[in-house]
Motif scaffolding. Sequence first.
Motif, short mmCIF file in Angstrom:
data_model
loop_
_atom_site.label_atom_id
_atom_site.label_comp_id
_atom_site.label_asym_id
_atom_site.label_seq_id
_atom_site.Cartn_x
_atom_site.Cartn_y
_atom_site.Cartn_z
N VAL A 127 0.83 -1.21 0.00
CA VAL A 127 0.00 0.00 0.00
C VAL A 127 0.86 1.26 0.00
O VAL A 127 0.53 2.25 -0.66
CB VAL A 127 -0.95 -0.01 1.21
N ALA A 128 1.99 1.25 0.70
CA ALA A 128 2.84 2.45 0.79
C ALA A 128 3.38 2.83 -0.57
O ALA A 128 3.34 4.00 -0.98
CB ALA A 128 3.98 2.20 1.78
N ARG A 129 3.89 1.86 -1.32
CA ARG A 129 4.46 2.17 -2.63
C ARG A 129 3.39 2.62 -3.61
O ARG A 129 3.62 3.52 -4.43
CB ARG A 129 5.20 0.94 -3.16
N VAL A 130 2.24 1.99 -3.56
CA VAL A 130 1.14 2.39 -4.45
C VAL A 130 0.69 3.81 -4.13
O VAL A 130 0.40 4.61 -5.03
CB VAL A 130 -0.03 1.39 -4.32
N ALA A 131 0.64 4.16 -2.85
CA ALA A 131 0.21 5.51 -2.45
C ALA A 131 1.18 6.57 -2.95
O ALA A 131 0.76 7.63 -3.45
CB ALA A 131 0.08 5.59 -0.94
N VAL A 132 2.47 6.33 -2.84
CA VAL A 132 3.46 7.31 -3.32
C VAL A 132 3.32 7.51 -4.82
O VAL A 132 3.35 8.64 -5.33
CB VAL A 132 4.89 6.84 -2.96
N ALA A 133 3.16 6.43 -5.57
CA ALA A 133 3.04 6.53 -7.02
C ALA A 133 1.75 7.24 -7.43
O ALA A 133 1.74 8.07 -8.35
CB ALA A 133 3.09 5.14 -7.64
N THR A 134 0.67 6.95 -6.73
CA THR A 134 -0.63 7.53 -7.10
C THR A 134 -0.73 9.00 -6.74
O THR A 134 -1.53 9.74 -7.34
CB THR A 134 -1.76 6.74 -6.39
#
Length: 518
Positions: A127-134
């Motif tokens: 979730v952390a990596r997806v949040a940064v990208a989004t």
Amino acid sequence: MIPFDHSGTFHPLAEGSELRRLAVRGAGATLSAAALSLVLRVVPTAVLARLLTPADFGVVAMVTTFSLLLMSFGSNSFTEVVIQRDKIDHFQASNLFWINCAVGLMLTVGFAASAPLLARFFRNPLVARVAVATSGAILISATATIHSALLKRAMRFSSVSVNDVVALSVYSVVGMLLAFSGWGCWALVAAILAQALSTTIGAWWLCRWIPTLPRRGVGTRAMLTFAASVYGRFSANYFARNFDNFLVGWRFNAAALGYYKKAYDLFALTAGQLISPVDNVALAALSRLKEDPALFKRYLANSLGIIAFVGMAVGADLTLVGKDVVRLVLGPKWSESGRIFELFGPGIGIMLLYSTIGWIHLSIGKPGRWLRWTLVESVATALLFVLALPWGPAGIAVAWSVSFWTLLIPAFWYAGRPIQFGASQLLAAVWKYAMASLMAGWVTAITVRRLAFSAMPASAGAAFEEIIVISVVFLMLYLGAVILLYRGLAPLRQVGSLLLELSPVSRTAALRTATKES
């Protein structure tokens, strides 16, 4: 479109019959685009559902539950300001642009920084990596808000619709290509960013306007107050509308949220495709009728009747064929979503009616009242979700339908008080359609059982066949019930006349007639 003249004044809008013509034309354009958008949503959804796992969708949903609220900051605050105001000039629009971009930058940085907290809350490190990208989509979207709003104020809904369709096409192509390449949930992340970038490029291309540097003393403060009320209402409403994702993701896991979210997306897609395209058209038209209360209420009542005619039929039909629709669109591995989607069906028609209360609040310039009501609505809906949580995602789906049926009449009573449009006018416009859908749905359900259609079909072809048979039976019974209750064909003629006005053929003929007369 060049929205401002050499003096910085916005080009005047049409009034009277010209306003109605533009409103109908705009509604026709947006509904046509909505039909195309439906295809562009359903087809990629069907493909992606077969290439990705429920957990892939669930992880992205955990992030977008929060990021979409931040992406909507300007589009659900400044857009309404630009459309609703009697007058707006180049300098006011420029101030709004820079304020929106500054807030968008702060929200982007803040959301990226909060990524580790989201991952800890949902107990999923991805979730952390997806949040940064989004997070990048938040700032990208902010740069397009005012340009899109100016197009809508000028009632250039055809241009806005084309831009939305192109952006959705970009989302679909990017998502499917990357999913085929094995990107997993990152295919969805890349598609979100690509859609935001496409929307922004298109808005700047269609609205040829360059904002100037901010300046004081142009009346921005009053506009910000209005926008704050609108966004406050939107945030409260968004909280209520997404608290279900929050609870399912926290209480269960990414896969469970994936199943639930796909069912909800089909539910929201159905409602959104029917009502969202005409939201801005209705707001632009009703805002210019607020000085004539009688005409305002007549237009509103007619609109509610047409929405009820369509919405009640769609809701009852999807309640009957929900499992088959999910199997056809998503595939056999999503059968759990089918069971959940079936429970959303009874709320679709009421949801469509409920969504129109914003037309009243905003068109008469009362966003504060809308905010206050939304706070009440959010608390009531959240409480229903919490009470339904022990029954899992299916229980929350039932809570959705119950919330709309429970809150509809109080919502219209409160919204209509300033213009004396109360619950009685609402019921007069819609009750016969609700009764017709209930009667037709009940008879069709009995017929379905006798035809042994109650079991899950073995193939997509069988599911499609059952959808057609059940829907045709229901539609015939529904139209018959409407004719019986209204003692004639008046409702059908009204809807048919409107569809004729909305059709491209009718608009082309009208244009040719006007050209000959001139």
